[in-house]
Design an enzyme around this catalytic site. Structure first.
Site, PDB file in Angstrom:
ATOM      1  N   LYS A 104      42.811  33.878 106.141  1.00  0.00           N
ATOM      2  CA  LYS A 104      42.468  33.079 107.005  1.00  0.00           C
ATOM      3  C   LYS A 104      43.573  32.562 107.427  1.00  0.00           C
ATOM      4  O   LYS A 104      44.321  31.529 106.838  1.00  0.00           O
ATOM      5  CB  LYS A 104      40.254  32.034 106.867  1.00  0.00           C
ATOM      6  CG  LYS A 104      40.430  31.594 108.463  1.00  0.00           C
ATOM      7  CD  LYS A 104      39.219  32.489 108.379  1.00  0.00           C
ATOM      8  CE  LYS A 104      38.213  31.974 109.371  1.00  0.00           C
ATOM      9  NZ  LYS A 104      37.542  33.029 110.183  1.00  0.00           N
ATOM     10  N   GLY A 215      25.587  26.256 119.274  1.00  0.00           N
ATOM     11  CA  GLY A 215      26.476  26.425 119.518  1.00  0.00           C
ATOM     12  C   GLY A 215      26.680  27.980 120.920  1.00  0.00           C
ATOM     13  O   GLY A 215      25.919  29.096 121.164  1.00  0.00           O
ATOM     14  N   GLY A 217      29.683  29.110 122.175  1.00  0.00           N
ATOM     15  CA  GLY A 217      31.169  29.812 122.697  1.00  0.00           C
ATOM     16  C   GLY A 217      31.194  31.968 122.203  1.00  0.00           C
ATOM     17  O   GLY A 217      29.784  32.237 122.399  1.00  0.00           O
ATOM     18  N   GLY A 220      26.816  32.306 119.743  1.00  0.00           N
ATOM     19  CA  GLY A 220      26.614  31.606 119.939  1.00  0.00           C
ATOM     20  C   GLY A 220      25.874  32.758 121.300  1.00  0.00           C
ATOM     21  O   GLY A 220      24.199  32.676 121.362  1.00  0.00           O
TER      22      GLY A 220
HETATM   23  P1  NAD Z   1      34.185  29.308 120.116  1.00  0.00           P
HETATM   24  O1  NAD Z   1      35.061  28.953 119.756  1.00  0.00           O
HETATM   25  O2  NAD Z   1      33.842  30.314 120.990  1.00  0.00           O
HETATM   26  O3  NAD Z   1      32.833  29.128 120.377  1.00  0.00           O
HETATM   27  C1  NAD Z   1      32.127  27.708 119.750  1.00  0.00           C
HETATM   28  C2  NAD Z   1      31.030  27.235 119.719  1.00  0.00           C
HETATM   29  O4  NAD Z   1      30.478  25.655 119.336  1.00  0.00           O
HETATM   30  C3  NAD Z   1      30.769  26.138 121.197  1.00  0.00           C
HETATM   31  O5  NAD Z   1      30.185  26.508 122.302  1.00  0.00           O
HETATM   32  C4  NAD Z   1      31.229  25.028 121.047  1.00  0.00           C
HETATM   33  O6  NAD Z   1      30.831  24.030 121.946  1.00  0.00           O
HETATM   34  C5  NAD Z   1      30.190  24.970 119.932  1.00  0.00           C
HETATM   35  N1  NAD Z   1      30.316  23.451 118.739  1.00  0.00           N
HETATM   36  C6  NAD Z   1      31.184  22.583 117.956  1.00  0.00           C
HETATM   37  N2  NAD Z   1      30.973  21.580 117.954  1.00  0.00           N
HETATM   38  C7  NAD Z   1      30.044  21.755 117.768  1.00  0.00           C
HETATM   39  C8  NAD Z   1      29.012  20.845 117.274  1.00  0.00           C
HETATM   40  N3  NAD Z   1      29.212  19.988 116.791  1.00  0.00           N
HETATM   41  N4  NAD Z   1      27.262  21.561 117.782  1.00  0.00           N
HETATM   42  C9  NAD Z   1      27.591  22.522 118.015  1.00  0.00           C
HETATM   43  N5  NAD Z   1      28.511  22.647 118.732  1.00  0.00           N
HETATM   44  C10 NAD Z   1      29.201  22.333 118.834  1.00  0.00           C
HETATM   45  O7  NAD Z   1      33.964  29.898 118.249  1.00  0.00           O
HETATM   46  P2  NAD Z   1      33.254  31.236 117.508  1.00  0.00           P
HETATM   47  O8  NAD Z   1      34.035  32.371 117.743  1.00  0.00           O
HETATM   48  O9  NAD Z   1      31.952  31.029 118.563  1.00  0.00           O
HETATM   49  O10 NAD Z   1      33.190  30.690 116.114  1.00  0.00           O
HETATM   50  C11 NAD Z   1      31.690  30.390 116.395  1.00  0.00           C
HETATM   51  C12 NAD Z   1      31.301  30.459 114.636  1.00  0.00           C
HETATM   52  O11 NAD Z   1      31.545  31.679 114.263  1.00  0.00           O
HETATM   53  C13 NAD Z   1      32.362  30.250 113.712  1.00  0.00           C
HETATM   54  O12 NAD Z   1      31.837  29.350 112.287  1.00  0.00           O
HETATM   55  C14 NAD Z   1      33.648  30.898 113.499  1.00  0.00           C
HETATM   56  O13 NAD Z   1      33.950  31.001 112.160  1.00  0.00           O
HETATM   57  C15 NAD Z   1      32.118  31.832 112.793  1.00  0.00           C
HETATM   58  N6  NAD Z   1      32.715  33.246 113.673  1.00  0.00           N
HETATM   59  C16 NAD Z   1      33.168  33.944 114.687  1.00  0.00           C
HETATM   60  C17 NAD Z   1      33.745  35.400 114.804  1.00  0.00           C
HETATM   61  C18 NAD Z   1      33.993  35.744 116.201  1.00  0.00           C
HETATM   62  O14 NAD Z   1      34.430  37.116 115.765  1.00  0.00           O
HETATM   63  N7  NAD Z   1      35.031  35.006 116.703  1.00  0.00           N
HETATM   64  C19 NAD Z   1      32.958  35.476 113.638  1.00  0.00           C
HETATM   65  C20 NAD Z   1      32.601  35.174 112.510  1.00  0.00           C
HETATM   66  C21 NAD Z   1      31.648  34.394 112.773  1.00  0.00           C
END
Ligand code: NAD
Length: 410
Positions: A104, A215, A217, A220
């Site tokens: 990571k 969330g 992003g 979500g």
């Molecule tokens: P992203 O940056 O696209 O989105 C993050 C989201 O979380 C945003 O909507 C943001 O507004 C929201 N957020 C941030 N802080 C917050 C809080 N305190 N309370 C509520 N919402 C909050 O990131 P992502 O890629 O969607 O990743 C989200 C999670 O999923 C992370 O834990 C990441 O490690 C995990 N993840 C991502 C992937 C991937 O393919 N992108 C794969 C596996 C796991």
């Protein structure tokens, strides 16, 4: 705030206790990363000044294949968080049964404070600093929080310039036009949905469920749209600032369009504004944390009313909360299984790049589904046999696979 790496170690050790004495050496080995790199990244800002950003790459384990894991840009990124995320990646690739290891990366930066050109220079400089430790057979990063397909394009391009690699296989999560895979953008949400479908009946959930998503992003947002498209009711959604709730259901497409236009969820028509804390405690069938770590803790776990927590974020539930939820009979489908769809399709992207192929969306979905359903059933069965939470079932499966692959040239 609990330290995510401590939490990851507690999960690992608990699985080790369940497995018994024979696993001691493996647990000790996996308690530390194989390599940790800290870099100080100089970036020329638009006004001509130079700023320095701290960055990390933690290469946790490569017994089953090249290190694999995203890069996070976040002002609160720190080495312990990256260590935890790297350890979980090792477990995740093993649970998914793909030929990759765990790593990571993170950079301490609020990307919103940078211009696009500054962000590009930072992304390229990060790759330059790590160039000797990356490569298709060495370490293959991907997007994570605040890193996008566009950032992957800058990184691939920088790596190609430095090392002459034309495969594009050193980074996954690229746009389709730049060697990305079909289905990568939605893969984490889609994979989570397949896992949900595979365990729904065992978890005694109705055919159509009520869902709250924290969330919106990449992860979500897609998850909400996929559940909605399949006829489930999304009663709540949130971003980092606020949350909205609507008893008879939100259309996530409309919510996203509203946020894009207004910059906030506040005032979404016919919805009640609630806090992120209240969202977690709603009476729903499925709660999907899809934001950051440490959201479900000993402080709020006893108040959770969801029947099943589908962890699409990494590390949203602390070990203390895990115990409370297990006692309450709330199923927690662990991150290392629930959100593995992202890395599974990343591994497809890597395979396609190396073979110079492009698979159709149907082929990608079929392969993803097969893996997620198979491994979800395996984890459920293992947890059942051991009479342990699903997280321990998933860790034990991962550890058994890692034990078989462990390097023997000591
Ligand atoms: P992203 O940056 O696209 O989105 C993050 C989201 O979380 C945003 O909507 C943001 O507004 C929201 N957020 C941030 N802080 C917050 C809080 N305190 N309370 C509520 N919402 C909050 O990131 P992502 O890629 O969607 O990743 C989200 C999670 O999923 C992370 O834990 C990441 O490690 C995990 N993840 C991502 C992937 C991937 O393919 N992108 C794969 C596996 C796991």
């Amino acid at each position: 705030m609990s330290n995510p790496f401590e939490n990851a170690l507690r999960q690992l050790r608990k699985a080790g206790e369940v497995m018994g004495k024979d696993s001691e050496e493996l647990i000790e080995k996996l308690s530390k990363a194989e390599k940790e790199i800290t870099v100080n990244i100089p970036v020329k800002m638009d006004d001509g000044s130079v700023r320095f950003f701290e960055g990390y790459r933690v290469q946790h384990n490569n017994d089953r294949g090249p290190y694999k894991g995203g890069i996070r840009f976040h002002p609160q990124a720190d080495l312990n968080e990256v260590r935890a995320l790297a350890l979980w990646m090792t477990m995740k690739t093993a649970v998914a049964g793909i030929a990759m290891g765990g790593g990571k990366g993170g950079v301490v930066v609020d990307p919103r404070s940078l211009s696009k050109t500054e962000l590009e220079r930072l992304s390229r400089r990060f790759v330059r600093a790590l160039q000797h430790d990356l490569g298709p057979q060495i370490d293959v990063p991907a997007p994570d929080v605040n890193t996008t397909p566009e950032i992957m394009v800058w990184m691939v391009d920088e790596y190609a310039k430095l090392k002459g690699d034309t495969t594009g296989a050193t980074f996954t999560g690229k746009p389709i036009a730049k060697g990305g895979s079909e289905g990568r953008d939605s893969a984490t949400g889609m994979g989570g949905f397949y896992v949900f479908e595979a365990v729904r009946e065992e978890a005694n959930l109705p055919e159509k469920v009520r869902v709250a998503v924290q969330g919106m992003g990449n992860v979500g947002g897609f998850a909400a749209k996929i559940f909605f498209k399949n006829g489930h009711t999304i009663v709540a959604m949130s971003d980092s600032k606020t949350a909205i709730y609507k008893e008879d259901g939100l259309d996530p497409n409309e919510v996203e369009a509203y946020k894009a236009e207004k910059g906030s969820l506040s005032g979404f028509p016919e919805a009640k504004e609630i806090s992120n804390a209240e969202l977690l405690e709603l009476s729903v069938d499925v709660l999907i944390p899809a934001a950051l770590e440490n959201q479900i803790t000993e402080d709020n776990a006893a108040r959770l009313e969801a029947k099943l927590v589908l962890e699409l974020a990494n590390g949203p539930t602390t070990p203390e909360a895990d115990e409370i939820l297990f006692e309450k009979g709330i199923y927690v489908v662990p991150d290392i299984l629930a959100n593995a769809g992202g890395v599974v399709v990343s591994s497809f992207e890597w395979e396609q790049n190396l073979a110079d192929e492009h698979w159709t969306p149907e082929v990608v979905q079929e392969k993803l589904k097969e893996i997620m359903v198979r491994e979800a059933r395996a984890v459920w069965k293992k947890a059942d046999e051991l009479n342990q939470p699903l997280r321990i079932g998933a860790f034990v499966i991962a550890l058994e696979r890692l034990g078989k692959a462990a390097k023997k040239d000591l």
